[in-house]
Scaffold this motif. Structure first.
Motif, PDB file in Angstrom:
ATOM      1  N   GLU A   1      61.647  35.285   3.712  1.00 18.00           N
ATOM      2  CA  GLU A   1      61.489  33.585   3.100  1.00 18.00           C
ATOM      3  C   GLU A   1      62.740  33.416   2.146  1.00 18.00           C
ATOM      4  OE1 GLU A   1      57.588  33.552  -1.062  1.00 18.00           O
ATOM      5  OE2 GLU A   1      58.518  35.806   0.608  1.00 18.00           O
ATOM      6  N   GLU A   2      62.455  32.338   2.024  1.00 14.77           N
ATOM      7  CA  GLU A   2      63.644  31.384   1.365  1.00 14.77           C
ATOM      8  C   GLU A   2      63.001  30.140   0.614  1.00 14.77           C
ATOM      9  OE1 GLU A   2      67.111  29.924   3.770  1.00 14.77           O
ATOM     10  OE2 GLU A   2      66.515  28.173   3.056  1.00 14.77           O
ATOM     11  N   GLN A   3      62.591  31.139  -0.941  1.00 12.71           N
ATOM     12  CA  GLN A   3      62.223  30.068  -1.705  1.00 12.71           C
ATOM     13  C   GLN A   3      63.520  29.346  -2.756  1.00 12.71           C
ATOM     14  OE1 GLN A   3      60.416  32.634  -4.978  1.00 12.71           O
ATOM     15  NE2 GLN A   3      59.211  33.840  -3.190  1.00 12.71           N
ATOM     16  N   HIS A   4      62.592  27.982  -3.028  1.00 12.16           N
ATOM     17  CA  HIS A   4      63.340  27.734  -3.456  1.00 12.16           C
ATOM     18  C   HIS A   4      62.899  26.501  -5.002  1.00 12.16           C
ATOM     19  CE1 HIS A   4      66.806  26.432  -0.736  1.00 12.16           C
ATOM     20  NE2 HIS A   4      66.306  26.651   0.090  1.00 12.16           N
ATOM     21  N   PRO A   5      62.791  26.508  -6.178  1.00 16.90           N
ATOM     22  CA  PRO A   5      61.829  26.831  -6.618  1.00 16.90           C
ATOM     23  C   PRO A   5      62.623  25.600  -7.374  1.00 16.90           C
ATOM     24  CG  PRO A   5      62.553  28.610  -7.682  1.00 16.90           C
ATOM     25  CD  PRO A   5      63.257  28.414  -6.103  1.00 16.90           C
ATOM     26  N   ALA A   6      61.646  24.770  -8.143  1.00 14.79           N
ATOM     27  CA  ALA A   6      62.506  23.341  -9.177  1.00 14.79           C
ATOM     28  C   ALA A   6      62.607  23.468 -10.610  1.00 14.79           C
ATOM     29  CB  ALA A   6      60.709  22.122  -8.913  1.00 14.79           C
ATOM     30  N   ASP A   7      63.676  22.884 -11.022  1.00 11.98           N
ATOM     31  CA  ASP A   7      64.294  23.021 -12.126  1.00 11.98           C
ATOM     32  C   ASP A   7      63.157  22.797 -13.017  1.00 11.98           C
ATOM     33  OD1 ASP A   7      65.008  24.491 -14.634  1.00 11.98           O
ATOM     34  OD2 ASP A   7      66.891  23.853 -14.297  1.00 11.98           O
ATOM     35  N   TRP A   8      61.551  22.909 -13.217  1.00 10.92           N
ATOM     36  CA  TRP A   8      60.963  21.693 -14.560  1.00 10.92           C
ATOM     37  C   TRP A   8      62.089  21.236 -15.674  1.00 10.92           C
ATOM     38  CZ3 TRP A   8      58.371  18.796 -11.872  1.00 10.92           C
ATOM     39  CH2 TRP A   8      57.729  19.045 -10.185  1.00 10.92           C
TER      40      TRP A   8
ATOM     41  N   GLY B   1      61.715  14.068 -12.336  1.00  9.09           N
ATOM     42  CA  GLY B   1      61.644  14.285 -10.774  1.00  9.09           C
ATOM     43  C   GLY B   1      62.169  15.437 -10.467  1.00  9.09           C
ATOM     44  N   ALA B   2      62.114  16.737 -10.754  1.00  7.10           N
ATOM     45  CA  ALA B   2      62.685  18.261 -10.298  1.00  7.10           C
ATOM     46  C   ALA B   2      61.598  18.679  -9.371  1.00  7.10           C
ATOM     47  CB  ALA B   2      62.619  19.231 -11.110  1.00  7.10           C
ATOM     48  N   GLY B   3      61.139  18.165  -8.862  1.00  4.69           N
ATOM     49  CA  GLY B   3      60.298  18.514  -7.409  1.00  4.69           C
ATOM     50  C   GLY B   3      60.154  17.768  -6.615  1.00  4.69           C
ATOM     51  N   PHE B   4      60.583  16.405  -6.389  1.00  2.87           N
ATOM     52  CA  PHE B   4      61.016  15.566  -6.037  1.00  2.87           C
ATOM     53  C   PHE B   4      62.557  15.717  -5.320  1.00  2.87           C
ATOM     54  CE2 PHE B   4      57.900  13.653  -7.787  1.00  2.87           C
ATOM     55  CZ  PHE B   4      57.083  12.649  -6.721  1.00  2.87           C
ATOM     56  N   ARG B   5      63.468  15.712  -6.405  1.00  2.00           N
ATOM     57  CA  ARG B   5      64.875  16.651  -5.483  1.00  2.00           C
ATOM     58  C   ARG B   5      65.416  17.892  -5.152  1.00  2.00           C
ATOM     59  NH1 ARG B   5      65.196  15.387 -10.696  1.00  2.00           N
ATOM     60  NH2 ARG B   5      65.777  17.038 -12.136  1.00  2.00           N
ATOM     61  N   ARG B   6      63.984  18.585  -5.771  1.00  2.00           N
ATOM     62  CA  ARG B   6      63.942  20.241  -4.609  1.00  2.00           C
ATOM     63  C   ARG B   6      63.265  19.905  -3.546  1.00  2.00           C
ATOM     64  NH1 ARG B   6      59.657  23.167  -5.848  1.00  2.00           N
ATOM     65  NH2 ARG B   6      58.911  21.475  -5.699  1.00  2.00           N
ATOM     66  N   ASN B   7      63.046  19.397  -3.335  1.00  2.00           N
ATOM     67  CA  ASN B   7      62.248  18.346  -2.077  1.00  2.00           C
ATOM     68  C   ASN B   7      63.059  18.090  -0.931  1.00  2.00           C
ATOM     69  OD1 ASN B   7      59.688  19.414  -2.409  1.00  2.00           O
ATOM     70  ND2 ASN B   7      58.564  17.882  -2.895  1.00  2.00           N
ATOM     71  N   ALA B   8      64.191  17.232  -1.425  1.00  2.00           N
ATOM     72  CA  ALA B   8      65.063  16.264  -0.893  1.00  2.00           C
ATOM     73  C   ALA B   8      65.616  17.455  -0.607  1.00  2.00           C
ATOM     74  CB  ALA B   8      65.939  15.198  -1.734  1.00  2.00           C
ATOM     75  N   ALA B   9      66.824  18.669  -1.761  1.00  2.00           N
ATOM     76  CA  ALA B   9      67.144  19.652  -1.264  1.00  2.00           C
ATOM     77  C   ALA B   9      66.865  20.495   0.534  1.00  2.00           C
ATOM     78  CB  ALA B   9      67.874  20.658  -2.562  1.00  2.00           C
ATOM     79  N   MET B  10      65.851  20.346   0.032  1.00  2.92           N
ATOM     80  CA  MET B  10      64.988  21.678   0.605  1.00  2.92           C
ATOM     81  C   MET B  10      65.682  20.917   2.258  1.00  2.92           C
ATOM     82  SD  MET B  10      61.598  23.691  -0.476  1.00  2.92           S
ATOM     83  CE  MET B  10      60.717  22.218  -0.311  1.00  2.92           C
ATOM     84  N   VAL B  11      65.227  19.485   2.436  1.00  3.89           N
ATOM     85  CA  VAL B  11      65.131  18.894   3.920  1.00  3.89           C
ATOM     86  C   VAL B  11      66.441  18.408   4.181  1.00  3.89           C
ATOM     87  CG1 VAL B  11      64.697  16.274   4.734  1.00  3.89           C
ATOM     88  CG2 VAL B  11      63.120  17.333   2.938  1.00  3.89           C
ATOM     89  N   ARG B  12      67.731  18.687   3.450  1.00  5.28           N
ATOM     90  CA  ARG B  12      69.034  18.456   3.602  1.00  5.28           C
ATOM     91  C   ARG B  12      69.370  19.753   4.364  1.00  5.28           C
ATOM     92  NH1 ARG B  12      69.529  15.676  -1.092  1.00  5.28           N
ATOM     93  NH2 ARG B  12      70.199  17.493  -2.376  1.00  5.28           N
TER      94      ARG B  12
ATOM     95  N   ARG C   1      58.202  12.975   4.568  1.00  4.25           N
ATOM     96  CA  ARG C   1      58.769  11.406   4.849  1.00  4.25           C
ATOM     97  C   ARG C   1      59.906  12.124   5.070  1.00  4.25           C
ATOM     98  NH1 ARG C   1      55.086   9.141   1.015  1.00  4.25           N
ATOM     99  NH2 ARG C   1      56.702   9.417  -0.889  1.00  4.25           N
ATOM    100  N   LEU C   2      60.433  12.314   3.970  1.00  7.69           N
ATOM    101  CA  LEU C   2      62.297  12.644   4.107  1.00  7.69           C
ATOM    102  C   LEU C   2      62.050  13.625   5.493  1.00  7.69           C
ATOM    103  CD1 LEU C   2      62.825  13.817   0.454  1.00  7.69           C
ATOM    104  CD2 LEU C   2      63.482  12.045   1.682  1.00  7.69           C
ATOM    105  N   ALA C   3      61.475  14.412   5.914  1.00  5.12           N
ATOM    106  CA  ALA C   3      61.558  15.433   7.057  1.00  5.12           C
ATOM    107  C   ALA C   3      61.784  14.308   8.512  1.00  5.12           C
ATOM    108  CB  ALA C   3      60.359  16.291   7.192  1.00  5.12           C
ATOM    109  N   ASP C   4      60.543  13.872   8.335  1.00  5.37           N
ATOM    110  CA  ASP C   4      60.535  12.587   9.191  1.00  5.37           C
ATOM    111  C   ASP C   4      61.939  11.849   9.573  1.00  5.37           C
ATOM    112  OD1 ASP C   4      57.979  12.693  10.547  1.00  5.37           O
ATOM    113  OD2 ASP C   4      56.801  11.234   9.463  1.00  5.37           O
ATOM    114  N   THR C   5      62.434  11.030   8.436  1.00  4.29           N
ATOM    115  CA  THR C   5      63.325  10.615   8.265  1.00  4.29           C
ATOM    116  C   THR C   5      65.259  10.974   8.552  1.00  4.29           C
ATOM    117  OG1 THR C   5      63.091   8.954   6.440  1.00  4.29           O
ATOM    118  CG2 THR C   5      65.415   9.172   6.498  1.00  4.29           C
ATOM    119  N   ALA C   6      65.068  12.595   7.851  1.00  3.74           N
ATOM    120  CA  ALA C   6      66.004  13.440   9.006  1.00  3.74           C
ATOM    121  C   ALA C   6      66.110  14.015  10.259  1.00  3.74           C
ATOM    122  CB  ALA C   6      65.764  14.840   7.560  1.00  3.74           C
TER     123      ALA C   6
END
Length: 132
Positions: A69-76, A85-96, A118-123
């Motif tokens: 399991e690889e957890q990526h909590p957002a720094d809210w 915006g923390a969740g959106f930045r975290r989401n983008a980092a996970m996709v990257r 959407r980010l995953a689709d684009t990637a």
């Protein structure tokens, strides 16, 4: 051996844990068939789809080797200040970080889960969507 990375994104109020568990069971079968360990990547929300994925990983490790399991909590609240915006930045980092597949559990058109899908689709990451 390169792990089979599964990015789980979903609504905080995803209502059906069995759907998440079934999707992750299918992903585990894909990984095992390919002879690869499975990494379950999620945003570490303490409820909803992320929590269902965390619960699944805890149980799966009892029955299958190579489940991580690889957890990526957002720094809210950096510095105690709410950062919307923390969740959106975290989401983008996970996709990257990349994934073999993205499992998206979108309830009530969740902005965060929809954003990640959407980010995953684009990637170029294949996205499997469940919506309610």
């Amino acid at each position: 051996m390169t792990p089979f990375r599964v990015l789980v994104t979903g609504s905080r109020d995803w209502p059906t844990p069995d759907v998440v568990w079934s999707a992750l069971n299918d992903a585990l079968l894909e990984a095992l068939t390919a002879g690869r360990p499975l990494v379950v990547v999620h945003g570490a929300c303490p409820r909803g789809a992320d929590q269902h994925a965390a619960d699944w990983a805890t149980v799966a490790r009892q029955f299958a080797t190579g489940v991580v399991e690889e957890q990526h909590p957002a720094d809210w609240r950096p510095g105690g200040i709410l950062d919307r915006g923390a969740g959106f930045r975290r989401n983008a980092a996970m996709v990257r970080l990349g994934a073999d597949v993205c499992l998206a559990f979108i309830h009530r058109e969740s902005r965060g889960a929809s954003h990640t899908a959407r980010l995953a689709d684009t990637a170029g990451i294949p996205v499997r969507r469940w919506t309610t």
